[in-house]
Design a protein around this motif. Structure first.
Motif: not given
Lengths: 114, 114
Positions: A31, A33, A92, A96, A100-106, B36, B99-100
């Protein structure tokens, strides 16, 4: 982990213009966002970018003002339309991670509207 | 809908002192919980996350957090703060199977005195 690249990293825009922010992920994410962080504030979710279909917007955000596209799994754009000084924020992109299901950010796109 | 409260907007600690940043959430079930960190001009970096299992979670940079269901809290701790820890810290709640898509707290700005 996923690496998320956004461009532009910052821009200064004139009132009434529109700007498109691009987000590229280096690996597949499930996903994507878009968040907004107004000066000195926390992050607010704008919308979920859906692949190949219209984005799902949160309360207070509309497609006419923030059109979003996601033509494939690793790329999305956010347009801030008809900008006013109130739109000055950091925008931003996030995704996901598929495994890992982890949410990464730019690192965000800092827009200043004059 | 879920919500997150970070009661402390600013915290100042001396270098070498211990740190605890508070986070309280509101959600009907057990959420996913995240901390975070955002350094000036930077994007968000995940410190740690809780999905299930052991309620004491270890993260990067020497941080840990403890999920306390009875208190609806997920406080972040570090035994000895370094000057480089000065940043903005955000607690976030994610809804399982969404989806976090995260809801963020207002953030706590940490300042470190030499």
């Amino acid at each position: 982990s996923a690496v998320i690249s956004q461009k532009p990293s910052r821009d200064i825009c004139q009132r009434g213009t529109s700007l498109t922010i691009q987000c590229q992920v280096d690996s597949q994410v499930t996903m994507m966002f878009w968040y907004r962080q107004q000066p000195g504030q926390s992050l607010t979710l704008i919308a979920t970018a859906n692949q190949g279909s219209e984005a799902t917007y949160e309360s207070g955000f509309v497609i006419d003002k923030f059109p979003i596209s996601r033509p494939n799994l690793t790329f999305s754009t956010l347009t801030v339309s008809n900008m006013s000084p109130e739109d000055s924020s950091i925008y931003l992109c996030s995704g996901t991670g598929q495994n890992t299901g982890e949410l990464f950010f730019g690192e965000g796109s800092r827009l200043t509207v004059l | 809908a879920q919500s997150v409260t970070q009661p402390d907007i600013h915290i100042t600690v001396s270098e070498g002192a211990s740190l605890e940043l508070r986070c309280n959430y509101s959600y009907g079930a057990t959420p996913y919980l995240f901390w975070y960190v955002q350094s000036p001009g930077q994007g968000l970096q995940l410190l740690l996350k809780y999905f299930s299992g052991d309620t004491l979670v270890q993260g990067i940079k020497g941080f840990e957090a403890e999920f306390k269901r009875s208190q609806s809290s997920f406080n972040l701790r570090k035994p000895s703060v370094h000057w480089s820890d000065a940043a903005e810290y955000f607690c976030a709640v994610g809804v399982p199977n969404a989806g976090n898509m995260l809801t963020f707290g207002g953030g706590t700005r940490l300042m470190v005195k030499p």
